[in-house]
Design a protein around this motif. Structure first.
Motif, PDB file in Angstrom:
ATOM      1  N   GLU A 275      40.442 -87.820 -44.709  1.00 54.73           N
ATOM      2  CA  GLU A 275      39.348 -88.768 -44.496  1.00 54.73           C
ATOM      3  C   GLU A 275      38.272 -88.142 -43.613  1.00 54.73           C
ATOM      4  O   GLU A 275      38.587 -87.467 -42.625  1.00 54.73           O
ATOM      5  CB  GLU A 275      39.876 -90.057 -43.852  1.00 54.73           C
ATOM      6  N   GLU A 289      40.891 -88.032 -40.209  1.00 49.35           N
ATOM      7  CA  GLU A 289      42.361 -88.091 -40.217  1.00 49.35           C
ATOM      8  C   GLU A 289      42.894 -87.738 -41.599  1.00 49.35           C
ATOM      9  O   GLU A 289      42.149 -87.713 -42.584  1.00 49.35           O
ATOM     10  CB  GLU A 289      42.872 -89.481 -39.810  1.00 49.35           C
ATOM     11  N   ASN A 291      45.968 -88.798 -44.389  1.00 47.34           N
ATOM     12  CA  ASN A 291      47.051 -89.705 -44.771  1.00 47.34           C
ATOM     13  C   ASN A 291      47.989 -88.922 -45.681  1.00 47.34           C
ATOM     14  O   ASN A 291      47.595 -88.483 -46.765  1.00 47.34           O
ATOM     15  CB  ASN A 291      46.494 -90.942 -45.462  1.00 47.34           C
TER      16      ASN A 291
END
Ligand code: ADP
Ligand code: ADP
Ligand code: MG
Length: 460
Positions: A275, A289, A291
């Protein structure tokens, strides 16, 4: 393929999605369910189902001992964690590794490293990927936070190192606010994630949220282009698109290449998402970040690339090399996903878990509805409110919006309050149609009364 019995450690629409992939691959599917979920669609669709505990997720879907014991008892040779629940738990991945069961995701070490947002920022910097200016590591004291914030410049975001789901984030405009909000953020993070660790980032003004879909086999990695998820409420995604209209091709290629470099640098295996925030005025992007799991909005990437991400992640986690090369990934058209939640958008998004009455699924070329509903189904009140995702794929963005609007009108879901009226209003909004929005656009739009009983005709 060595996986022959796939255990699904999740519920709701993503469980249905994983069962569909398993069936397409000729794999026997075993569905986990809680005592609150005996009637759920995935239990009916799977080849086999096993109870993992009482309705509260802490005692069932989040209980590593119960889930691993159920996977062993049913002779599963692989476990798919879906998203949410145990999907980013290194302890869970490690427990499965120990039990000799394949985890459909990256190694426990990779989850640990990239799941900690501070460590992930460091990995990004090491791979040459720009991050939002912020603290080097976790902040130890409020005084240290105040000093660092002074250097970064206000406003700053106070973020939980273990954060997710939009929780544990605060914005401080001044040092006084920072001193007040940091302890609150710490307490929320401690309660939600069992880890009160905080870090600071400069608050980017009016950024766009853009993320890159990655597939890796532990050695090699490719991207399946980007998604834009800027329409957010409380830092949670509401409406997502593939691709991002605000990017020119050169920036798009740079962004996607940076994500592949970072994924390769951590030997990423499985499907993952990096992200970023995109500062449109400066044409600059910053990693925020990773995921380390399949994401809610993965279908829009599938629609524009033709890749079945869930099948591919199962293959690579089974030890097969990636069978796609970057040259195989050719984006086609534009896709939009809207999240249909059991919430009343006219009542501050109050959860509304009702019983499904008459239901009509929208159909048509480019339309996909990923959900877990059927007529007569009582939505259990224990879990999050996502009912399904309506996805529209068009030749271009305007076509995708037109198809989405028609599909929203065709969708009938009696007996429930849902976010459908919100999505209809968004599809009709001039700024949305122009693609002129950012992550701080939707909340003021709602506060300004753009969505009222009058504007929606009082419709459900
Ligand atoms: P989570 O782990 O909860 O998903 P993220 O770090 O992905 O948290 O951030 C969630 C959302 O919060 C982003 O999509 C964005 O809208 C907002 N946000 C996060 N960091 C920043 C920042 N530094 N500046 C501005 N907005 C931010
Ligand atoms: P993605 O990162 O895939 O876009 P989200 O961040 O919206 O998806 O959510 C991923 C999972 O995290 C969801 O399945 C949901 O269960 C969980 N989640 C998201 N928001 C919340 C919340 N506010 N409270 C609890 N769980 C949440
Ligand atoms: Mg996020």
């Amino acid at each position: 393929m060595t996986i022959s019995r796939l255990f699904i450690a999740n519920r709701g629409e993503i469980a249905v999605r994983i069962i569909r992939a398993g069936k397409a691959m000729g794999i026997h599917t075993i569905q986990a369910y809680s005592e609150g979920d005996t009637e759920m669609l995935a239990v009916k669709l799977a080849d086999e189902a096993v109870c993992v505990g009482p309705a509260p997720s802490r005692e069932s879907y989040l209980d590593i001992k119960n889930v691993v014991a159920a996977a062993k008892a049913t002779n599963a040779d692989a476990v798919h964690p879906g998203y949410g629940f145990l999907s980013e738990s290194p302890e869970f991945a490690r427990a499965l590794e120990k039990a000799g069961i394949t985890y459909v995701g990256p190694s426990a070490d990779t989850i640990e490293r990239m799941g900690d947002k501070v460590a992930a920022r460091q990995a990004a910097e090491a791979a040459g990927v720009p991050v939002v200016p912020g603290s080097k590591g976790r902040i130890a004291t409020v005084d240290q936070a105040a000093k660092i914030a002074g250097d970064i410049g206000y406003p700053v975001m106070i973020k939980a190192a273990a954060g997710g789901g939009g929780r544990g984030i605060r914005i401080a405009d001044t040092e006084e606010q920072l001193r007040k909000l940091a302890p609150q953020a710490q307490a929320e993070a401690e309660a939600a994630f069992g880890d009160g660790g905080l870090y600071l980032e400069r608050s980017i003004q009016a950024p766009r949220h853009i993320e890159v879909q990655i597939l890796g086999d532990g050695t090699n990695a490719i991207h399946c282009y980007e998604r834009e998820c800027s329409l957010q409420r409380r830092r949670q995604k509401v409406w997502e698109e593939a691709g991002a209209v605000c990017l020119d091709n050169e920036t798009r290629e740079q962004l996607c290449a940076s994500a592949v470099a970072l994924a390769k640098s951590v030997n990423y295996r499985g499907a993952g998402t990096l992200e970023y925030l995109y500062d449109e005025a400066r044409n600059a992007f910053y990693f925020i970040e990773m995921n380390t799991r399949i994401q809610v909005e993965h279908p829009i990437s599938e629609m524009i690339t033709g890749v079945d991400l869930v099948q591919e992640m199962i293959r690579v986690c089974d030890g097969e090399p990636l069978r796609l090369t970057q040259a195989d990934i050719k984006p086609n058209g534009h896709a939009i996903e809207v999240r249909i939640n059991a919430e009343d958008p006219l009542m501050q998004f109050l959860p509304f878990p009702g019983k499904v009455g008459a239901m009509t699924e929208p159909k048509g070329e480019g339309i996909r509805f990923d959900h877990f509903l059927y007529e007569g189904y009582q939505i259990p009140p224990f879990y999050d409110s996502l009912l399904g995702k309506l996805i529209a794929h068009g030749t271009d963005r305007a076509d995708a919006i037109a198809k989405l609007r028609k599909a929203l009108n065709d969708l009938r879901l009696d007996g429930l309050k849902t976010t459908v009226p919100l999505h209809k209003a968004l599809a009709d909004d001039a700024s949305v149609q122009k693609g002129a929005f950012h992550t701080q656009w939707l909340e003021p739009w709602l506060e300004a009364g753009n969505l009222t009983a009058a504007t929606t005709g009082g419709a459900s």
